[in-house]
Motif scaffolding. Structure first.
Motif, PDB file in Angstrom:
ATOM      1  N   VAL A 105     -22.214  -0.720 -29.335  1.00  0.00           N
ATOM      2  CA  VAL A 105     -22.796  -1.801 -28.515  1.00  0.00           C
ATOM      3  C   VAL A 105     -22.420  -3.190 -29.012  1.00  0.00           C
ATOM      4  N   HIS A 106     -21.403  -3.268 -29.871  1.00  0.00           N
ATOM      5  CA  HIS A 106     -21.018  -4.600 -30.357  1.00  0.00           C
ATOM      6  C   HIS A 106     -19.507  -4.649 -30.575  1.00  0.00           C
ATOM      7  N   THR A 107     -18.783  -5.020 -29.511  1.00  0.00           N
ATOM      8  CA  THR A 107     -17.332  -5.199 -29.648  1.00  0.00           C
ATOM      9  C   THR A 107     -16.930  -6.542 -29.033  1.00  0.00           C
ATOM     10  N   HIS A 108     -15.763  -7.008 -29.463  1.00  0.00           N
ATOM     11  CA  HIS A 108     -15.213  -8.274 -28.938  1.00  0.00           C
ATOM     12  C   HIS A 108     -13.751  -8.069 -28.592  1.00  0.00           C
ATOM     13  N   MET A 109     -13.480  -7.504 -27.413  1.00  0.00           N
ATOM     14  CA  MET A 109     -12.088  -7.396 -26.983  1.00  0.00           C
ATOM     15  C   MET A 109     -11.650  -8.777 -26.485  1.00  0.00           C
ATOM     16  N   VAL A 126     -28.276  -8.873 -34.443  1.00  0.00           N
ATOM     17  CA  VAL A 126     -26.954  -8.238 -34.541  1.00  0.00           C
ATOM     18  C   VAL A 126     -26.415  -8.331 -35.963  1.00  0.00           C
ATOM     19  N   HIS A 127     -25.491  -7.485 -36.258  1.00  0.00           N
ATOM     20  CA  HIS A 127     -24.733  -7.438 -37.532  1.00  0.00           C
ATOM     21  C   HIS A 127     -25.528  -7.901 -38.761  1.00  0.00           C
ATOM     22  N   LEU A 128     -26.652  -7.226 -39.003  1.00  0.00           N
ATOM     23  CA  LEU A 128     -27.482  -7.575 -40.167  1.00  0.00           C
ATOM     24  C   LEU A 128     -26.778  -7.093 -41.443  1.00  0.00           C
ATOM     25  N   THR A 187     -20.052  -1.850 -34.505  1.00  0.00           N
ATOM     26  CA  THR A 187     -18.950  -2.283 -35.387  1.00  0.00           C
ATOM     27  C   THR A 187     -18.742  -3.786 -35.477  1.00  0.00           C
ATOM     28  N   ASP A 188     -19.109  -4.545 -34.421  1.00  0.00           N
ATOM     29  CA  ASP A 188     -18.680  -5.959 -34.355  1.00  0.00           C
ATOM     30  C   ASP A 188     -17.148  -6.028 -34.389  1.00  0.00           C
ATOM     31  N   HIS A 189     -16.521  -5.035 -33.760  1.00  0.00           N
ATOM     32  CA  HIS A 189     -15.046  -4.942 -33.746  1.00  0.00           C
ATOM     33  C   HIS A 189     -14.445  -6.240 -33.191  1.00  0.00           C
ATOM     34  N   ASN A 217     -12.838 -15.347 -37.687  1.00  0.00           N
ATOM     35  CA  ASN A 217     -13.873 -14.441 -38.218  1.00  0.00           C
ATOM     36  C   ASN A 217     -13.873 -13.117 -37.464  1.00  0.00           C
ATOM     37  N   GLY A 218     -13.771 -12.034 -38.166  1.00  0.00           N
ATOM     38  CA  GLY A 218     -13.925 -10.739 -37.519  1.00  0.00           C
ATOM     39  C   GLY A 218     -13.067  -9.671 -38.165  1.00  0.00           C
ATOM     40  N   LEU A 219     -13.538  -8.417 -38.041  1.00  0.00           N
ATOM     41  CA  LEU A 219     -12.850  -7.263 -38.634  1.00  0.00           C
ATOM     42  C   LEU A 219     -12.615  -6.194 -37.569  1.00  0.00           C
ATOM     43  N   LEU A 231     -27.342 -15.216 -28.553  1.00  0.00           N
ATOM     44  CA  LEU A 231     -27.365 -16.616 -28.962  1.00  0.00           C
ATOM     45  C   LEU A 231     -27.138 -16.679 -30.464  1.00  0.00           C
ATOM     46  N   PHE A 232     -26.764 -17.861 -30.927  1.00  0.00           N
ATOM     47  CA  PHE A 232     -26.318 -18.015 -32.315  1.00  0.00           C
ATOM     48  C   PHE A 232     -27.073 -19.146 -33.004  1.00  0.00           C
ATOM     49  N   THR A 233     -27.541 -18.884 -34.210  1.00  0.00           N
ATOM     50  CA  THR A 233     -27.962 -19.990 -35.084  1.00  0.00           C
ATOM     51  C   THR A 233     -26.797 -20.373 -36.003  1.00  0.00           C
ATOM     52  N   PRO A 239     -12.003 -15.181 -27.717  1.00  0.00           N
ATOM     53  CA  PRO A 239     -11.379 -16.411 -28.232  1.00  0.00           C
ATOM     54  C   PRO A 239     -12.132 -16.883 -29.466  1.00  0.00           C
ATOM     55  N   PHE A 240     -11.425 -17.100 -30.563  1.00  0.00           N
ATOM     56  CA  PHE A 240     -12.086 -17.546 -31.800  1.00  0.00           C
ATOM     57  C   PHE A 240     -11.083 -18.298 -32.658  1.00  0.00           C
ATOM     58  N   GLY A 241     -11.481 -19.481 -33.088  1.00  0.00           N
ATOM     59  CA  GLY A 241     -10.677 -20.233 -34.051  1.00  0.00           C
ATOM     60  C   GLY A 241      -9.262 -20.499 -33.574  1.00  0.00           C
ATOM     61  N   CYS A 253     -15.500 -12.143 -42.178  1.00  0.00           N
ATOM     62  CA  CYS A 253     -16.321 -11.975 -40.981  1.00  0.00           C
ATOM     63  C   CYS A 253     -17.641 -12.686 -41.250  1.00  0.00           C
ATOM     64  N   SER A 254     -18.430 -12.869 -40.201  1.00  0.00           N
ATOM     65  CA  SER A 254     -19.727 -13.519 -40.365  1.00  0.00           C
ATOM     66  C   SER A 254     -20.813 -12.693 -39.696  1.00  0.00           C
ATOM     67  N   PRO A 255     -21.943 -12.452 -40.402  1.00  0.00           N
ATOM     68  CA  PRO A 255     -22.179 -12.750 -41.805  1.00  0.00           C
ATOM     69  C   PRO A 255     -21.096 -12.118 -42.680  1.00  0.00           C
TER      70      PRO A 255
HETATM   71  O1  URP Z   1     -17.097 -12.422 -37.761  1.00  0.00           O
HETATM   72  C1  URP Z   1     -17.520 -12.060 -36.669  1.00  0.00           C
HETATM   73  N1  URP Z   1     -18.666 -11.428 -36.628  1.00  0.00           N
HETATM   74  N2  URP Z   1     -16.800 -12.306 -35.565  1.00  0.00           N
HETATM   75  C2  URP Z   1     -17.161 -12.019 -34.233  1.00  0.00           C
HETATM   76  C3  URP Z   1     -18.115 -13.009 -33.648  1.00  0.00           C
HETATM   77  C4  URP Z   1     -19.537 -12.715 -34.021  1.00  0.00           C
HETATM   78  O2  URP Z   1     -20.211 -13.567 -34.562  1.00  0.00           O
HETATM   79  O3  URP Z   1     -20.030 -11.616 -33.753  1.00  0.00           O
END
Ligand code: URP
Ligand code: ZN
Ligand code: ZN
Length: 465
Positions: free
Chosen positions: A60-64, A240-242, A315-317, A338-340, A153-155, A67-69, A288-290
């Motif tokens: 339930v957590h992917t990023h196909m 997410v992604h604790l 995964t936060d893929h 950021n991301g793996l 949403l993001f802090t 756009p980042f950085g 990646c973040s965190p």
């Molecule tokens: O480092 C990460 N987690 N990249 C994907 C964007 C996010 O914050 O989930």
């Protein structure tokens, strides 16, 4: 098309039983002992002797294509869902992005266009909200009605995805009326940016300092803050992604006082540590973040999974090539995308570290990778279990097989693996998506475009006490 799977052991979150499964078209039609002997016929029979039948896993957590950085996560819906399928994952929920100043609708339409006709397995969407205003708040109701009921949403990430406390609270209030779920990336981005600037100013520019700048307490503080905001708005919230014990403590405390707080962790926080971020710029592979934490956080995250303070692993893929993408941050870790990558490896890593490692029963493993995601994200019982009437998303899993993870053999479109050389026990031999065999013995047998958009309902599970 009718497919009969014989001689396997069905493993669900509720228990395990030796039984045959008959698939008719896209759904599970019958479950019983000795179906073949009792005269059931099929177009194909799969002999699953010695193997488990598990529900297709759900990430339930992917990023196909996120756009980042200044670049884009490399996997497309085609390559990403294909890699997922090789690893036993037959459903993903990806994050559509609202660009600042644009509408949720435009963001969602763009993600539909990326996925439709390309995905090889089923997919749903959450929505990343970059602006909270009267228009986007109204749009939230419409998205819930369209089967996109969760909003991230993001802090963290000031100036990019960051929302202030007022915006977060206002979005939470909206979910109190429309039944949606707020998902929070909880790190104190403002404080992190100060520490990061100080480190760069002192000449500490290597990837390792990405990990050092993002203190665990910044995650703990933000996690507690957003939980308190959700309590004030009287809505459930999903973290997410604790990654850190500080954040887990905030979640556990909230659950102990009866709040509807849910959280995921990711394989990278269970199996990798900040030590992987050393070794000069090689550490960029692990940015990646965190960030990855010191190894002593890992046992507590496993305990969180055992005790259900953490409900699932996603995964936060979010894959970026080392050559040509991660290297945008040479000389300044703040510019490393950021991301793996990880969508392919979650099921086996969790089997190896969890079930083989003696931390999880096989039933809890199935719950963490498939059933809880389906329940929390409005897909159950269509997905996440093996039951009559459910989609025939089934993995014939060999719990005794071993393999070595490597970028040379993985199917994700990325030039490195975070788990290079790691041996894992457990392998998805045959993977069915809605009755179609899409992976068989290491070969892809599916079709581009087979994957369908999943219109999801609101999370019943999150609304129960
Ligand atoms: O480092 C990460 N987690 N990249 C994907 C964007 C996010 O914050 O989930
Ligand atoms: Zn995030
Ligand atoms: Zn993410």
């Amino acid at each position: 098309m009718r497919t009969l799977i014989t001689n396997g052991t069905i493993v669900t979150a509720d228990g395990s039983t030796a039984a045959d499964v008959l698939i008719d078209g896209e759904t599970i039609a019958q479950i019983g002992t000795d179906l073949a002997a009792n005269g059931t016929t099929a177009d194909e029979t799969i002999d699953a002797a010695g193997r488990w039948l598990i529900p297709g896993a759900i990430d339930v957590h992917t990023h196909m294509e996120l756009p980042f950085g200044g670049t884009f996560a490399k996997d497309t819906f085609e390559s990403g869902t294909r890699a997922a399928a090789f690893g036993g994952t037959t459903t993903i929920v990806d994050f559509a992005v609202q660009s600042r100043g644009s509408s949720l609708r435009a963001g969602l339409d763009a993600w539909h266009a990326k996925a439709e006709g390309n995905a090889v397995a089923d997919y749903g969407f959450h929505m990343i909200m970059s602006d909270v205003n009267d228009e986007t708040l109204k749009e939230m109701d419409q998205l819930v009605a369209e089967g996109v009921p969760d909003f991230k949403l993001f802090t963290a990430y000031p100036g990019v995805f960051y929302s202030d406390d007022g915006a977060i609270f206002r979005a939470m209030q909206q979910t109190a009326t429309n039944g949606g779920l707020i998902m929070m990336h909880a790190e104190n981005g403002m404080a992190i940016d100060i520490v990061a600037a100080d480190l760069v100013g002192a000449g500490k520019t290597d990837p390792l300092y990405h990990g050092i700048a993002r203190y665990p307490i910044f995650e703990g503080e933000a996690t507690n803050r957003v939980i308190r905001l959700a309590e004030a708005a009287q809505v459930p919230v999903y973290i997410v992604h604790l990654s850190a014990r500080d954040a887990l403590t905030a979640v556990r405390d909230a659950r102990d006082r009866g709040s509807q707080v849910f959280a995921e962790t990711c394989p990278q926080y269970l199996f990798l540590s900040i030590d992987d971020m050393g070794n000069g710029f090689e550490g960029a592979k692990f940015v990646c973040s965190p960030p990855l934490r010191s190894a002593d956080h890992q046992d507590e995250l496993w305990t969180g999974l055992i005790k259900d303070d953490l409900q699932l692993v996603a995964t936060d893929h979010c894959p970026f090539d080392f050559e040509g993408q991660k290297d945008l941050g040479k000389g300044d870790f703040r510019k490393i995308p950021n991301g793996l990558p990880g969508v392919e490896d979650r099921v086996d890593l969790l089997h190896d570290g969890g079930v083989v490692g003696g931390r999880l029963t096989k039933e809890r493993w199935v719950e963490i990778i498939a059933t809880a995601p389906a329940k929390l994200f409005g897909m159950f019982p269509r997905k996440g279990t093996i039951a009559v009437g459910s989609d025939a998303d089934i993995v014939v899993y060999d719990p005794a097989a071993t393999r070595t993870i490597s970028a040379a053999t993985h199917h994700m479109d990325v030039d490195y693996s975070c788990y290079e050389g790691r041996a894992v026990q457990g392998r998805s031999d045959i993977v069915l998506s809605r009755g179609a065999v899409i992976v068989r013995d290491g070969a892809f047998t599916g079709k581009k475009g087979h994957g369908k958009f999943l219109k999801r309902s609101t999370a019943d599970y999150a609304r129960l006490a």
